[in-house]
Design a protein around this motif. Structure first.
Motif, PDB file in Angstrom:
ATOM      1  N   ILE A  91       0.837  -1.207   0.000  1.00  0.00           N
ATOM      2  CA  ILE A  91       0.000   0.000   0.000  1.00  0.00           C
ATOM      3  C   ILE A  91       0.869   1.253   0.000  1.00  0.00           C
ATOM      4  CG2 ILE A  91      -1.496   1.373   1.492  1.00  0.00           C
ATOM      5  CD1 ILE A  91      -3.245  -0.622   0.303  1.00  0.00           C
ATOM      6  N   ASP A  92       1.901   1.258   0.816  1.00  0.00           N
ATOM      7  CA  ASP A  92       2.793   2.413   0.879  1.00  0.00           C
ATOM      8  C   ASP A  92       3.559   2.587  -0.435  1.00  0.00           C
ATOM      9  OD1 ASP A  92       2.023   3.060   3.449  1.00  0.00           O
ATOM     10  OD2 ASP A  92       3.698   2.009   4.413  1.00  0.00           O
ATOM     11  N   PHE A  93       4.032   1.484  -1.014  1.00  0.00           N
ATOM     12  CA  PHE A  93       4.777   1.542  -2.273  1.00  0.00           C
ATOM     13  C   PHE A  93       3.931   2.180  -3.365  1.00  0.00           C
ATOM     14  CE2 PHE A  93       6.215  -0.078  -6.348  1.00  0.00           C
ATOM     15  CZ  PHE A  93       7.593  -0.034  -6.261  1.00  0.00           C
ATOM     16  N   LEU A  94       2.648   1.818  -3.398  1.00  0.00           N
ATOM     17  CA  LEU A  94       1.744   2.306  -4.438  1.00  0.00           C
ATOM     18  C   LEU A  94       1.081   3.637  -4.076  1.00  0.00           C
ATOM     19  CD1 LEU A  94       0.015  -1.068  -5.367  1.00  0.00           C
ATOM     20  CD2 LEU A  94       1.832   0.096  -6.619  1.00  0.00           C
ATOM     21  N   LYS A  95       1.398   4.156  -2.889  1.00  0.00           N
ATOM     22  CA  LYS A  95       0.851   5.432  -2.413  1.00  0.00           C
ATOM     23  C   LYS A  95      -0.672   5.393  -2.328  1.00  0.00           C
ATOM     24  CE  LYS A  95       4.810   7.920  -4.337  1.00  0.00           C
ATOM     25  NZ  LYS A  95       5.284   8.977  -5.264  1.00  0.00           N
ATOM     26  N   LEU A  96      -1.165   4.304  -1.749  1.00  0.00           N
ATOM     27  CA  LEU A  96      -2.606   4.125  -1.555  1.00  0.00           C
ATOM     28  C   LEU A  96      -2.998   4.134  -0.077  1.00  0.00           C
ATOM     29  CD1 LEU A  96      -3.444   1.321  -4.170  1.00  0.00           C
ATOM     30  CD2 LEU A  96      -4.145   3.730  -4.264  1.00  0.00           C
ATOM     31  N   ALA A  97      -2.109   4.614   0.789  1.00  0.00           N
ATOM     32  CA  ALA A  97      -2.383   4.561   2.227  1.00  0.00           C
ATOM     33  C   ALA A  97      -3.663   5.301   2.596  1.00  0.00           C
ATOM     34  CB  ALA A  97      -1.198   5.131   3.008  1.00  0.00           C
ATOM     35  N   HIS A  98      -3.992   6.335   1.838  1.00  0.00           N
ATOM     36  CA  HIS A  98      -5.173   7.130   2.175  1.00  0.00           C
ATOM     37  C   HIS A  98      -6.482   6.390   1.895  1.00  0.00           C
ATOM     38  CE1 HIS A  98      -4.339   7.750  -2.056  1.00  0.00           C
ATOM     39  NE2 HIS A  98      -5.534   8.292  -2.237  1.00  0.00           N
ATOM     40  N   VAL A  99      -6.420   5.281   1.165  1.00  0.00           N
ATOM     41  CA  VAL A  99      -7.654   4.518   0.883  1.00  0.00           C
ATOM     42  C   VAL A  99      -7.552   3.069   1.371  1.00  0.00           C
ATOM     43  CG1 VAL A  99      -8.306   5.940  -1.101  1.00  0.00           C
ATOM     44  CG2 VAL A  99      -6.859   3.915  -1.453  1.00  0.00           C
ATOM     45  N   LYS A 100      -6.581   2.783   2.225  1.00  0.00           N
ATOM     46  CA  LYS A 100      -6.374   1.391   2.622  1.00  0.00           C
ATOM     47  C   LYS A 100      -7.578   0.806   3.348  1.00  0.00           C
ATOM     48  CE  LYS A 100      -4.012   2.436   7.021  1.00  0.00           C
ATOM     49  NZ  LYS A 100      -2.735   2.351   7.760  1.00  0.00           N
ATOM     50  N   ASN A 101      -8.348   1.624   4.066  1.00  0.00           N
ATOM     51  CA  ASN A 101      -9.520   1.132   4.799  1.00  0.00           C
ATOM     52  C   ASN A 101     -10.834   1.418   4.070  1.00  0.00           C
ATOM     53  OD1 ASN A 101      -7.988   0.138   7.028  1.00  0.00           O
ATOM     54  ND2 ASN A 101      -7.778   2.246   7.783  1.00  0.00           N
ATOM     55  N   GLU A 102     -10.724   1.879   2.834  1.00  0.00           N
ATOM     56  CA  GLU A 102     -11.913   2.141   2.023  1.00  0.00           C
ATOM     57  C   GLU A 102     -12.345   0.845   1.331  1.00  0.00           C
ATOM     58  OE1 GLU A 102     -14.983   3.813   0.870  1.00  0.00           O
ATOM     59  OE2 GLU A 102     -13.544   5.376   1.473  1.00  0.00           O
ATOM     60  N   LEU A 103     -13.669   0.636   1.226  1.00  0.00           N
ATOM     61  CA  LEU A 103     -14.147  -0.522   0.479  1.00  0.00           C
ATOM     62  C   LEU A 103     -13.648  -0.429  -0.952  1.00  0.00           C
ATOM     63  CD1 LEU A 103     -17.858  -0.913   1.711  1.00  0.00           C
ATOM     64  CD2 LEU A 103     -15.828  -2.200   2.452  1.00  0.00           C
ATOM     65  N   ALA A 104     -13.130  -1.545  -1.479  1.00  0.00           N
ATOM     66  CA  ALA A 104     -12.533  -1.534  -2.812  1.00  0.00           C
ATOM     67  C   ALA A 104     -13.544  -1.142  -3.881  1.00  0.00           C
ATOM     68  CB  ALA A 104     -11.930  -2.899  -3.128  1.00  0.00           C
ATOM     69  N   GLY A 105     -14.809  -1.472  -3.659  1.00  0.00           N
ATOM     70  CA  GLY A 105     -15.838  -1.112  -4.621  1.00  0.00           C
ATOM     71  C   GLY A 105     -16.037   0.381  -4.758  1.00  0.00           C
ATOM     72  N   ASN A 106     -15.573   1.157  -3.771  1.00  0.00           N
ATOM     73  CA  ASN A 106     -15.722   2.614  -3.798  1.00  0.00           C
ATOM     74  C   ASN A 106     -14.529   3.322  -4.427  1.00  0.00           C
ATOM     75  OD1 ASN A 106     -18.168   2.301  -2.452  1.00  0.00           O
ATOM     76  ND2 ASN A 106     -17.262   2.643  -0.425  1.00  0.00           N
ATOM     77  N   LEU A 107     -13.483   2.575  -4.775  1.00  0.00           N
ATOM     78  CA  LEU A 107     -12.297   3.200  -5.344  1.00  0.00           C
ATOM     79  C   LEU A 107     -12.550   3.626  -6.782  1.00  0.00           C
ATOM     80  CD1 LEU A 107      -9.494   0.763  -4.085  1.00  0.00           C
ATOM     81  CD2 LEU A 107     -10.396   2.806  -2.957  1.00  0.00           C
ATOM     82  N   SER A 108     -11.765   4.576  -7.249  1.00  0.00           N
ATOM     83  CA  SER A 108     -11.857   5.002  -8.642  1.00  0.00           C
ATOM     84  C   SER A 108     -11.267   3.916  -9.543  1.00  0.00           C
ATOM     85  CB  SER A 108     -11.091   6.312  -8.845  1.00  0.00           C
ATOM     86  OG  SER A 108      -9.693   6.086  -8.739  1.00  0.00           O
ATOM     87  N   GLY A 109     -11.497   4.064 -10.846  1.00  0.00           N
ATOM     88  CA  GLY A 109     -10.965   3.084 -11.791  1.00  0.00           C
ATOM     89  C   GLY A 109      -9.455   2.978 -11.708  1.00  0.00           C
ATOM     90  N   GLY A 110      -8.781   4.119 -11.603  1.00  0.00           N
ATOM     91  CA  GLY A 110      -7.327   4.106 -11.504  1.00  0.00           C
ATOM     92  C   GLY A 110      -6.831   3.475 -10.217  1.00  0.00           C
ATOM     93  N   GLN A 111      -7.522   3.760  -9.101  1.00  0.00           N
ATOM     94  CA  GLN A 111      -7.129   3.165  -7.823  1.00  0.00           C
ATOM     95  C   GLN A 111      -7.320   1.649  -7.845  1.00  0.00           C
ATOM     96  OE1 GLN A 111      -9.682   5.571  -5.389  1.00  0.00           O
ATOM     97  NE2 GLN A 111      -8.059   7.004  -4.825  1.00  0.00           N
ATOM     98  N   LYS A 112      -8.371   1.196  -8.522  1.00  0.00           N
ATOM     99  CA  LYS A 112      -8.585  -0.253  -8.640  1.00  0.00           C
ATOM    100  C   LYS A 112      -7.480  -0.905  -9.455  1.00  0.00           C
ATOM    101  CE  LYS A 112     -13.638  -0.132  -8.180  1.00  0.00           C
ATOM    102  NZ  LYS A 112     -14.942  -0.349  -8.852  1.00  0.00           N
ATOM    103  N   LYS A 113      -7.015  -0.224 -10.496  1.00  0.00           N
ATOM    104  CA  LYS A 113      -5.904  -0.757 -11.291  1.00  0.00           C
ATOM    105  C   LYS A 113      -4.625  -0.811 -10.456  1.00  0.00           C
ATOM    106  CE  LYS A 113      -8.059  -1.448 -15.215  1.00  0.00           C
ATOM    107  NZ  LYS A 113      -7.804  -0.711 -16.450  1.00  0.00           N
ATOM    108  N   LEU A 114      -4.407   0.216  -9.635  1.00  0.00           N
ATOM    109  CA  LEU A 114      -3.253   0.187  -8.734  1.00  0.00           C
ATOM    110  C   LEU A 114      -3.372  -0.966  -7.743  1.00  0.00           C
ATOM    111  CD1 LEU A 114      -2.749   3.992  -7.994  1.00  0.00           C
ATOM    112  CD2 LEU A 114      -1.111   2.476  -9.122  1.00  0.00           C
TER     113      LEU A 114
END
Length: 258
Positions: free
Chosen positions: A137-160
């Protein structure tokens, strides 16, 4: 050349249609290799054969020196070949962090007996997997959404997140299927940067099928061109763009789409 994927004389027919015709190509270990071509060129069929989703009618597919022709995706997964999809396949009701923790196979907690009689082993493994997921998560810079439901992520965040899944099992080769699809320009730059970092810093090999020529030009060397089920060219993107026959016959002028 050290070919980690070696496709030898592969063909696939669907009824009277020959989608791939005696095609041979290779992906060098440590490379980011692109696969492009016009619609109907056979690139998706070839890609699916390499990924284990389609069995070739003839020919051989070698992976890491072993014949893997006809192996299923889960068998290739165990050997270190993973695939992402044009449409992300996340567990939408689990958090981003939980999605990553689901990836490693044969975890002790999957056994009811272990949960009863070896709780310490289960807890230690869960802690190790969680820490690895946090590192990814840290490597991909996704720490701000780590506890967010994956279904709520944007298309780009889902690809990450899909890229992160490949990092959870230290894949040897990652097959990227239309990674730019549904991703806005800002996140696409982040996605490309992370692919480059995984390649240069962690040694991942990528095989990329993509319609975004700017992304292919940024990431891939070499680029393989297919048409009518066959490989017709291979080389740096600069050479592909400069080949007048390819430009005129398959891309128009200037190069716009695969």
């Amino acid at each position: 050349m050290d070919a980690v994927i070696d496709v030898r004389g592969v063909s696939k027919r669907f009824g009277g249609l020959t989608a791939v015709n005696n095609c041979s190509l290779s992906v060098e270990r440590g490379s980011i290799t692109g696969l492009i071509g016009p619609n109907g060129a056979g690139k998706s069929t070839l890609f699916n054969m390499v990924a284990g989703n389609i069995v070739p009618d003839s020919g051989t597919i070698m992976f890491d020196g072993a014949d893997v022709t006809g192996l299923k995706p889960h068998e290739l997964f165990r050997r270190g070949m993973l695939r992402t999809f044009q449409i992300a396949h996340e567990f939408s009701n689990m958090t981003a962090l939980e999605n990553l923790m689901m990836v490693p196979g044969d975890q002790p907690g999957e056994s009811l007996l272990n949960t009863w009689f070896r709780p310490g082993r289960v807890a230690a493994n869960d802690a190790a997997v969680r820490q690895k997921a946090l590192d990814v998560i840290d490597f991909l810079k996704l720490a701000h959404v780590k506890n967010e439901l994956a279904g709520n992520l944007s298309g780009g965040q889902k690809k990450l997140l899909e890229l992160g899944r490949t990092m959870m099992v230290d894949a040897h080769v990652v097959l990227l299927d239309e990674v730019a699809a549904g991703v806005n320009k800002t996140l696409l730059q982040d996605l490309a940067a992370n692919i480059e970092r995984m390649n240069t810093e962690l040694g991942y090999t990528f095989f990329v099928i993509e319609h975004d020529m700017d992304l292919i030009g940024r990431l891939c060397d070499p680029v393989i061109v297919m048409a009518q089920g066959e490989k017709i060219a291979e080389g740096p993107m600069e050479e592909i763009r400069a080949n007048p026959e390819i430009v005129e016959a398959y891309f128009g002028s200037p190069v716009e789409a695969a």
